[in-house]
Design a protein around this motif. Structure first.
Motif, PDB file in Angstrom:
ATOM      1  N   UNK A  37       0.873  -1.355   0.161  1.00 54.08           N
ATOM      2  CA  UNK A  37      -0.154   0.020  -0.055  1.00 54.08           C
ATOM      3  C   UNK A  37       0.968   1.215   0.132  1.00 54.08           C
ATOM      4  N   UNK A  38       2.092   1.331   0.757  1.00 52.20           N
ATOM      5  CA  UNK A  38       2.961   2.263   0.570  1.00 52.20           C
ATOM      6  C   UNK A  38       3.899   2.536  -0.747  1.00 52.20           C
ATOM      7  N   UNK A  39       3.670   1.601  -1.631  1.00 50.87           N
ATOM      8  CA  UNK A  39       4.815   1.530  -2.661  1.00 50.87           C
ATOM      9  C   UNK A  39       4.505   2.740  -3.416  1.00 50.87           C
ATOM     10  N   UNK A  40       3.331   3.399  -3.788  1.00 54.89           N
ATOM     11  CA  UNK A  40       3.035   4.515  -4.453  1.00 54.89           C
ATOM     12  C   UNK A  40       3.447   5.946  -3.884  1.00 54.89           C
ATOM     13  N   UNK A  41       3.790   5.860  -2.435  1.00 54.61           N
ATOM     14  CA  UNK A  41       4.123   6.944  -1.876  1.00 54.61           C
ATOM     15  C   UNK A  41       3.455   7.148  -0.463  1.00 54.61           C
ATOM     16  N   UNK A  42       3.732   8.067   0.274  1.00 53.99           N
ATOM     17  CA  UNK A  42       3.368   8.205   1.709  1.00 53.99           C
ATOM     18  C   UNK A  42       2.022   8.436   1.885  1.00 53.99           C
ATOM     19  N   UNK A  43       1.610   7.738   3.107  1.00 51.59           N
ATOM     20  CA  UNK A  43       0.053   7.621   3.289  1.00 51.59           C
ATOM     21  C   UNK A  43       0.104   8.095   4.867  1.00 51.59           C
ATOM     22  N   UNK A  44      -1.157   8.576   5.072  1.00 48.58           N
ATOM     23  CA  UNK A  44      -1.685   8.782   6.603  1.00 48.58           C
ATOM     24  C   UNK A  44      -2.269   7.463   6.772  1.00 48.58           C
TER      25      UNK A  44
ATOM     26  N   UNK B 236      -7.172   2.293   2.382  1.00 44.23           N
ATOM     27  CA  UNK B 236      -6.743   1.610   0.772  1.00 44.23           C
ATOM     28  C   UNK B 236      -6.655  -0.095   1.233  1.00 44.23           C
ATOM     29  N   UNK B 237      -6.516  -0.395   2.401  1.00 45.24           N
ATOM     30  CA  UNK B 237      -6.287  -1.904   2.650  1.00 45.24           C
ATOM     31  C   UNK B 237      -7.623  -2.586   2.838  1.00 45.24           C
ATOM     32  N   UNK B 238      -8.439  -1.925   3.416  1.00 47.09           N
ATOM     33  CA  UNK B 238      -9.816  -2.628   3.492  1.00 47.09           C
ATOM     34  C   UNK B 238      -9.517  -4.096   4.303  1.00 47.09           C
ATOM     35  N   UNK B 239     -10.508  -4.101   5.326  1.00 44.83           N
ATOM     36  CA  UNK B 239     -10.582  -5.456   6.095  1.00 44.83           C
ATOM     37  C   UNK B 239      -9.483  -5.454   7.299  1.00 44.83           C
TER      38      UNK B 239
ATOM     39  N   UNK C  94       6.803  10.224   9.530  1.00 49.47           N
ATOM     40  CA  UNK C  94       7.153  11.659   9.457  1.00 49.47           C
ATOM     41  C   UNK C  94       5.890  12.574  10.037  1.00 49.47           C
ATOM     42  N   UNK C  95       6.279  13.146  10.960  1.00 49.11           N
ATOM     43  CA  UNK C  95       5.213  13.984  11.950  1.00 49.11           C
ATOM     44  C   UNK C  95       5.607  15.290  11.122  1.00 49.11           C
ATOM     45  N   UNK C  96       4.286  15.987  10.735  1.00 44.59           N
ATOM     46  CA  UNK C  96       4.243  17.251  10.254  1.00 44.59           C
ATOM     47  C   UNK C  96       3.974  18.114  11.411  1.00 44.59           C
ATOM     48  N   UNK C  97       4.723  19.324  11.561  1.00 48.46           N
ATOM     49  CA  UNK C  97       4.334  20.256  12.449  1.00 48.46           C
ATOM     50  C   UNK C  97       3.124  21.292  12.050  1.00 48.46           C
ATOM     51  N   UNK C  98       1.968  20.793  12.539  1.00 49.03           N
ATOM     52  CA  UNK C  98       0.634  21.558  12.029  1.00 49.03           C
ATOM     53  C   UNK C  98      -0.180  21.005  13.232  1.00 49.03           C
TER      54      UNK C  98
ATOM     55  N   UNK D 298      -0.182  15.741  11.847  1.00 44.00           N
ATOM     56  CA  UNK D 298      -0.266  14.952  10.771  1.00 44.00           C
ATOM     57  C   UNK D 298       0.781  14.065  10.674  1.00 44.00           C
ATOM     58  N   UNK D 299       0.709  12.803  10.562  1.00 49.79           N
ATOM     59  CA  UNK D 299       1.690  11.848  10.488  1.00 49.79           C
ATOM     60  C   UNK D 299       1.673  11.000   9.092  1.00 49.79           C
TER      61      UNK D 299
END
Length: 125
Positions: free
Chosen positions: A35-42, A49-52, A74-78, A82-83
């Motif tokens: 699921x992470x192969x296409x890029x970063x995800x929350x 995306x994974x379902x189940x 990666x934790x975003x300072x906002x 947001x991680x």
């Protein structure tokens, strides 16, 4: 003893082979990596995306993959915080190498594998 035999012994002796195969011991870990192969995800995006996958299982999987150095966090300072989770170089090499090869094998031989499992279940052996 050939060079190949020596290499196999080294793998067994220092547990590299066991460490590598343990990456597939937990059913959901390869799914999260894929699921992470296409890029970063929350986290929320991963779960959708994974379902189940349950929240607890996703948490456990993320912890294992982080500890194994396969993904980074990666934790975003906002506000609100947001991680994002993303593959590391090591994780990318696993996804693009062995997992891709296993995926090709599964496409080519998956029907045979499922048929053998169904036959085993039907005969009880």
């Amino acid at each position: 003893m050939t060079d190949d035999d020596t290499h196999c012994y080294e793998l067994v002796a220092d547990c590299r082979l066991r460490a590598a195969t343990d990456l597939f011991a937990h059913t959901w870990d390869p799914v999260v990596l894929a699921a992470l192969r296409l890029g970063p995800h929350r986290r929320r995006e991963l779960r959708a995306a994974i379902g189940g996958i349950s929240d607890k299982v996703l948490t456990d999987s993320l912890h294992r993959l982080l500890a194994g150095g396969l993904i980074g966090r990666h934790v975003h300072a906002q506000a609100p915080p947001r991680v994002d989770y993303a593959l590391t170089g090591l994780g990318q090499s696993l996804v693009e190498g062995p997992m891709k090869a296993l995926g090709r094998w599964a496409i080519e031989h998956g029907d045979e594998l499922l048929e053998a499992q169904e036959n085993r279940d039907a005969t009880g052996r």
